[in-house]
Design an enzyme around this catalytic site. Sequence first.
Site, mmCIF file in Angstrom:
data_model
loop_
_atom_site.group_PDB
_atom_site.id
_atom_site.type_symbol
_atom_site.label_atom_id
_atom_site.label_comp_id
_atom_site.label_asym_id
_atom_site.label_seq_id
_atom_site.Cartn_x
_atom_site.Cartn_y
_atom_site.Cartn_z
ATOM 1 N N ASP A 74 98.010 30.973 -29.395
ATOM 2 C CA ASP A 74 97.523 32.002 -30.318
ATOM 3 C C ASP A 74 97.478 33.362 -29.627
ATOM 4 O O ASP A 74 96.845 33.526 -28.589
ATOM 5 C CB ASP A 74 96.132 31.635 -30.837
ATOM 6 C CG ASP A 74 96.117 30.300 -31.565
ATOM 7 O OD1 ASP A 74 97.182 29.874 -32.056
ATOM 8 O OD2 ASP A 74 95.047 29.678 -31.637
ATOM 9 N N ASP A 106 100.348 30.556 -23.514
ATOM 10 C CA ASP A 106 99.224 30.373 -24.413
ATOM 11 C C ASP A 106 99.831 30.383 -25.816
ATOM 12 O O ASP A 106 100.923 30.908 -26.024
ATOM 13 C CB ASP A 106 98.217 31.514 -24.227
ATOM 14 C CG ASP A 106 97.043 31.415 -25.187
ATOM 15 O OD1 ASP A 106 96.515 30.305 -25.369
ATOM 16 O OD2 ASP A 106 96.669 32.447 -25.760
#
Length: 181
Positions: free
Chosen positions: A11, A9
Site C-alpha cells: 500500500d 511494500d
Amino acid sequence: MQLKLLILDRDGVINEDDPGYIKSPEEWIPIPGSLEAIGELTRAGWSLVVATNQSGVARGYYNVETLNRIHARMYKAVNEAGGHIDAVFFCPHGPEDQCTCRKPLPGMILDIVRRYNIQPADCIMVGDSQRDLDCIVAAGGRAILVRTGNGAKTEAAGHLPPGTLVFNDLAAVARHLLAGH
C-alpha cells in the site's frame, strides 16, 4: 549468478493507500506506472517480493480469504503488465500483538532472506513509510523511499536512515535500478 531481489511494500508503493484500509479487491487500485515498473524489472531479471503489514486482519476489517482475493487481483494486474511477483509476505497482527514480523521489526525481512538464501546486505526494500525504511535497515539491507502513499510525509518528517534513496514513485525506482545503479 547473484539473485537480484527487490522487496516492495504494498500500500502506497504498488497501489493507492487508504487510511481506512484496503478491505476488498475492488478497493485495490494500482498507482499509475507501478505495474509497468514491475513488468520492466521482471523482464530485466529482478525477483520481486511484497512485504506488507496487514493489521486489518487482526482488527477484523477483513479476513485472510479476502486478503488472498486482494492479492489475486494484484497478481493478475501485475501479470497483465508483463510482470511477476514471486511471493507476498504479510503480517496479520496488530501493533499490540508484539510479534516480530510486523514492520518496523525486521522479522518479515529476515524470513525473506532465509527463504531466498541471500544476505541481508543484498536486499533492497522500497517503501513509503518510516516503518518500511527502519525494517530493512534493521535487517541489514538498503532502503528506498517513494513519495507516493505516505512517502512525501515520511520524507518531510526528516528521519530517513542514512543512505536512503528517494524517488517520486516505483517507476522512477525501476529506471534507476535498470540503469545499473
